[in-house]
Design a protein around this motif. Structure first.
Motif, PDB file in Angstrom:
ATOM      1  N   GLY A 198      31.751  68.773  57.060  1.00 36.18           N
ATOM      2  CA  GLY A 198      30.577  67.878  55.127  1.00 36.18           C
ATOM      3  C   GLY A 198      30.654  65.979  55.527  1.00 36.18           C
ATOM      4  O   GLY A 198      30.169  65.753  55.373  1.00 36.18           O
ATOM      5  N   ARG A 199      31.433  66.222  56.585  1.00 31.37           N
ATOM      6  CA  ARG A 199      31.619  64.658  57.719  1.00 31.37           C
ATOM      7  C   ARG A 199      30.762  63.828  58.779  1.00 31.37           C
ATOM      8  O   ARG A 199      30.090  63.736  58.545  1.00 31.37           O
ATOM      9  N   ALA A 200      29.468  65.009  59.586  1.00 32.25           N
ATOM     10  CA  ALA A 200      28.732  65.238  59.868  1.00 32.25           C
ATOM     11  C   ALA A 200      27.657  64.974  58.953  1.00 32.25           C
ATOM     12  O   ALA A 200      26.179  63.862  59.274  1.00 32.25           O
ATOM     13  N   LEU A 201      28.042  66.069  57.418  1.00 30.46           N
ATOM     14  CA  LEU A 201      26.677  65.834  57.106  1.00 30.46           C
ATOM     15  C   LEU A 201      26.645  65.432  56.943  1.00 30.46           C
ATOM     16  O   LEU A 201      24.956  63.946  56.585  1.00 30.46           O
ATOM     17  N   VAL A 202      27.084  63.956  55.934  1.00 29.28           N
ATOM     18  CA  VAL A 202      27.282  62.727  55.338  1.00 29.28           C
ATOM     19  C   VAL A 202      26.845  61.425  56.104  1.00 29.28           C
ATOM     20  O   VAL A 202      26.415  60.553  56.141  1.00 29.28           O
ATOM     21  N   GLY A 203      27.895  61.218  57.645  1.00 23.26           N
ATOM     22  CA  GLY A 203      27.660  60.830  58.504  1.00 23.26           C
ATOM     23  C   GLY A 203      25.731  61.063  59.372  1.00 23.26           C
ATOM     24  O   GLY A 203      26.191  59.616  59.651  1.00 23.26           O
ATOM     25  N   ALA A 204      25.459  61.746  58.878  1.00 22.19           N
ATOM     26  CA  ALA A 204      23.493  62.159  59.489  1.00 22.19           C
ATOM     27  C   ALA A 204      22.821  61.742  58.395  1.00 22.19           C
ATOM     28  O   ALA A 204      21.825  61.016  59.070  1.00 22.19           O
ATOM     29  N   MET A 205      23.386  60.922  57.712  1.00 19.39           N
ATOM     30  CA  MET A 205      22.569  60.924  56.130  1.00 19.39           C
ATOM     31  C   MET A 205      21.920  59.415  56.583  1.00 19.39           C
ATOM     32  O   MET A 205      22.389  58.905  57.538  1.00 19.39           O
ATOM     33  N   GLY A 206      20.832  58.953  55.655  1.00 24.73           N
ATOM     34  CA  GLY A 206      20.460  57.674  55.777  1.00 24.73           C
ATOM     35  C   GLY A 206      21.159  57.017  54.627  1.00 24.73           C
ATOM     36  O   GLY A 206      22.114  58.071  54.010  1.00 24.73           O
ATOM     37  N   ASP A 207      21.274  55.852  54.412  1.00 26.42           N
ATOM     38  CA  ASP A 207      22.064  54.982  53.793  1.00 26.42           C
ATOM     39  C   ASP A 207      21.642  55.251  52.249  1.00 26.42           C
ATOM     40  O   ASP A 207      23.116  55.502  51.686  1.00 26.42           O
ATOM     41  N   ALA A 208      20.250  55.252  52.260  1.00 25.80           N
ATOM     42  CA  ALA A 208      19.938  55.870  50.826  1.00 25.80           C
ATOM     43  C   ALA A 208      20.612  57.031  49.941  1.00 25.80           C
ATOM     44  O   ALA A 208      21.026  57.015  49.253  1.00 25.80           O
ATOM     45  N   GLU A 209      20.322  57.995  50.983  1.00 27.31           N
ATOM     46  CA  GLU A 209      20.578  59.356  50.307  1.00 27.31           C
ATOM     47  C   GLU A 209      22.195  59.407  50.671  1.00 27.31           C
ATOM     48  O   GLU A 209      22.804  60.249  49.631  1.00 27.31           O
ATOM     49  N   ARG A 210      22.442  58.868  51.368  1.00 28.99           N
ATOM     50  CA  ARG A 210      24.273  59.083  51.489  1.00 28.99           C
ATOM     51  C   ARG A 210      24.805  58.756  49.744  1.00 28.99           C
ATOM     52  O   ARG A 210      25.664  59.277  49.276  1.00 28.99           O
ATOM     53  N   LEU A 211      23.892  57.330  49.579  1.00 31.75           N
ATOM     54  CA  LEU A 211      24.715  56.734  48.718  1.00 31.75           C
ATOM     55  C   LEU A 211      23.898  57.961  47.053  1.00 31.75           C
ATOM     56  O   LEU A 211      25.196  58.112  46.295  1.00 31.75           O
ATOM     57  N   ALA A 212      23.500  58.318  47.573  1.00 29.08           N
ATOM     58  CA  ALA A 212      23.301  59.345  46.344  1.00 29.08           C
ATOM     59  C   ALA A 212      23.571  60.594  46.109  1.00 29.08           C
ATOM     60  O   ALA A 212      24.435  60.892  45.154  1.00 29.08           O
ATOM     61  N   TYR A 213      23.808  61.022  47.268  1.00 31.13           N
ATOM     62  CA  TYR A 213      24.624  61.616  47.418  1.00 31.13           C
ATOM     63  C   TYR A 213      26.182  62.180  46.442  1.00 31.13           C
ATOM     64  O   TYR A 213      26.733  62.450  46.134  1.00 31.13           O
ATOM     65  N   LEU A 214      27.286  60.407  47.261  1.00 31.29           N
ATOM     66  CA  LEU A 214      28.573  59.834  46.917  1.00 31.29           C
ATOM     67  C   LEU A 214      28.164  60.206  45.423  1.00 31.29           C
ATOM     68  O   LEU A 214      29.361  60.210  44.392  1.00 31.29           O
TER      69      LEU A 214
END
Length: 231
Positions: A118-134
């Motif tokens: 899970g950490r690898a997945l979230v760490g690989a996301m771009g900022d906007a994608e990560r914010l939306a996922y969180l």
């Protein structure tokens, strides 16, 4: 089919069926006919079928390579993809030489905040994608979102600096693990691929010097074969 017909087929209460069809209609998976007061499948269901077929092909490709890696490095290897609040294990390969394996099987769900996957997945996301996922995770599982948010800076730094995330004792107590993401023709970080073993069998030094480079090589091979399959 009408709500009454669906309730009769599923043995679910009519209010439950009405709630489910309303949600599926809003998501686009059902279409409503006012003339017949009934539902039919929407086009997005077809996309789900194509996604499932693609996933099946990739698992068939990955399975023997995962088993080879597991046996070579005496670890458990997990291929997973995300849902709203967890990592779903698509395939798992355990080393035949391990006396004690992780309690993980295909179909298992892993907390996204506690796994290297899970950490690898979230760490690989771009900022906007990560914010939306969180934001979505905060609705589905607030405690997991809070825990994962604290790990985001470290996960982003690891993925940017070395291409993988290392986690100690998070998936199961007394285990060490490492994970990275698999990019497919469908898009970046479609899957997360990781491995873990009891810490007494997988010391952090061996994990970083031997296992992580091997996992990066496995990622490169899988992505190359996926790309070749699209030509």
């Amino acid at each position: 089919m009408t709500n009454s017909e669906l309730a009769a087929l599923t043995d679910l209460p009519k209010p439950t069926v009405s709630r489910l069809t309303s949600n599926l209609l809003e998501a686009g998976y059902l279409e409503y006919s006012a003339q017949r007061a009934a539902y039919r499948l929407g086009m997005p269901v077809l996309a789900l079928g194509f996604a499932a077929a693609s996933h099946s092909d990739f698992v068939v490709l990955a399975r023997p390579l995962m088993q080879q890696f597991a046996d070579e490095h005496r670890v458990s290897v997990v291929l997973a993809s995300p849902d709203a609040s967890s990592m779903v294990c698509n395939e798992v390969a355990h080393s035949r030489e391990m006396l004690f394996t992780l309690r993980v099987r295909a179909g298992s769900r892993l907390r996204i905040d506690r796994s290297a996957l899970g950490r690898a997945l979230v760490g690989a996301m771009g900022d906007a994608e990560r914010l939306a996922y969180l934001e979505k995770l905060g609705v589905a599982d607030p405690s997991a979102c809070e825990s994962l948010s604290r790990e985001v800076p470290h996960a982003v730094a690891q993925m940017a600096g070395q291409g993988y995330c290392v986690a100690a004792g998070t998936l199961e107590e007394g285990t060490n693990g490492v994970a990275l993401v698999i990019d497919t023709p469908e898009g970046p970080h479609t899957y997360a691929l990781g491995c873990a073993a009891p810490s007494n069998a997988l010391a952090m030094a061996r994990l970083k010097q031997e296992v992580a480079p091997g996992l990066l090589a496995l990622k490169a091979r899988l992505e190359a074969e996926l790309s070749a399959g699209q030509e």
